[in-house]
Scaffold this active site. Structure first.
Site, PDB file in Angstrom:
ATOM      1  N   SER A 227       0.784  -1.232   0.000  1.00  0.00           N
ATOM      2  CA  SER A 227       0.000   0.000   0.000  1.00  0.00           C
ATOM      3  C   SER A 227       0.818   1.285   0.000  1.00  0.00           C
ATOM      4  CB  SER A 227      -0.966   0.006   1.190  1.00  0.00           C
ATOM      5  OG  SER A 227      -0.273   0.066   2.419  1.00  0.00           O
ATOM      6  N   LYS A 272      -5.507   4.904   8.632  1.00  0.00           N
ATOM      7  CA  LYS A 272      -4.395   5.627   8.020  1.00  0.00           C
ATOM      8  C   LYS A 272      -4.640   7.128   8.028  1.00  0.00           C
ATOM      9  CE  LYS A 272      -2.784   1.747   5.236  1.00  0.00           C
ATOM     10  NZ  LYS A 272      -2.592   1.147   3.907  1.00  0.00           N
TER      11      LYS A 272
END
Length: 332
Positions: A227, A272
């Site tokens: 990611s 996140k």
């Protein structure tokens, strides 16, 4: 007896793992006195600002949550719970999961380099990145083979190789001119049908870049998975092109990336964003597929910029930094 039963219940492990905001890392900064993104073999330019890759902290494979711990995570708006078997499949050991995460991180770095070089218009050769077992290329091409020409046409961009193969019909012969161990050689491959799309020709390879530009990512083994690819690609692009992309702003983001610069969805978007805001970021790059979940993060004071490609991310950051132009955002 009731007290004893309640005590046993709260101590008994539950089959879940927690997701919580993890550490961030400035891809334009340093790690252990080395640049996180180190580029040699090509001119680089100064950068300003902070470009964070973001992570999620996940319950480790050798630790189990108790019921009270699971409840605390469930009640926290910036934490999440997932069934343990989804995150840690029963047929995989902890070492195997770690190896997979490391391999995905390495693959994301390779794709990020390819995407960034194309966006920065840095010249390179195409090369074979992977060869599928049992495919027409198996045993004839190898990872690292530099692809100079296909059917006599020079290959200077990654998409050209696939385009050249797809000009044929299934069963046709495609001629590759490659360089292996400093020697040029011709390899002929008969195309096969793509699984699930039997009329679409393929030879069973993926393409990367062979360039004088050497990129080293100095992060150690603490971060795994694919990611961080988009953040890596943006940092590489920023260093390879004149003018600071961020203009001093504190930006964070996430997203997988392929060699063509396509940005893909990731897990843990809410954690996140929360971790980025806590670190001081004012802008967050969100893969388009994650926008709906990002809006539910409930994090105030951070601008969500929607991206589908590396070019989108570059254009969005240029607009944010200059204050000119439209900035595509995540909207309800």
């Amino acid at each position: 007896m009731l007290v004893l039963s309640l005590g046993l219940l709260t101590a008994f492990p539950v089959p879940f793992v927690s997701f919580s905001p993890g550490p961030v890392k400035d891809t334009l900064g340093t790690s252990k006195n080395k640049p996180v993104i180190e580029i040699t073999g090509y001119d680089t330019f100064p950068t300003t600002g902070q470009l964070d890759l973001t992570t999620v902290s996940v319950t480790s494979p050798d630790r189990e949550l108790t019921l009270p711990q699971a409840m605390r995570n469930w009640l926290d708006p910036h934490h999440d719970l997932f069934p343990r078997d989804i995150i840690y499949p029963p047929d995989q050991s902890a070492d195997e999961v770690e190896e997979q995460n490391t391999a995905e991180m390495t693959g994301s770095q390779d794709s990020a380099v390819a995407a960034a070089l194309q966006a920065a218009k840095v010249p390179f050769h195409t090369k074979v990145a992977t060869v599928s077992k049992g495919s027409p290329a198996d045993g004839k091409l190898k990872p690292g083979d530099v692809v100079l020409k296909v059917d006599g046409q020079p290959m200077t961009q990654i998409p050209q190789v696939g385009d050249a193969v797809r000009k044929h019909k299934v069963g046709d012969t495609v001629t590759f001119l490659i360089r292996r161990d400093k020697k040029e050689q011709t390899v002929e491959l008969k195309t096969a049908g793509t699984p699930g799309e039997e009329t679409r020709p393929m030879v069973g390879i993926t393409i990367g870049v062979d360039s004088q530009v050497k990129v080293t990512v100095n992060l150690g083994q603490d971060i795994g998975g694919p990611s961080a690819g988009t953040a890596f690609a943006l940092a590489i692009y920023d260093k390879l092109t004149p003018g600071p992309l961020l203009a001093g702003k504190h930006v964070a983001g996430t997203g997988t990336i392929d060699a063509l610069g396509q940005v893909g969805a990731i897990g843990g978007i809410q954690q996140k964003i929360a971790g980025a805001k806590e670190d001081g970021a004012t802008v967050f790059l969100v893969p388009a597929q994650n926008c709906a979940a990002a809006l539910h993060a409930g994090v105030k004071g951070i601008q969500l910029v929607k991206i589908s490609t590396l070019d989108d991310a570059i254009a969005g950051l240029q607009a944010v930094s200059s204050g000119k132009g439209d900035v595509p955002g995540c909207t309800p």
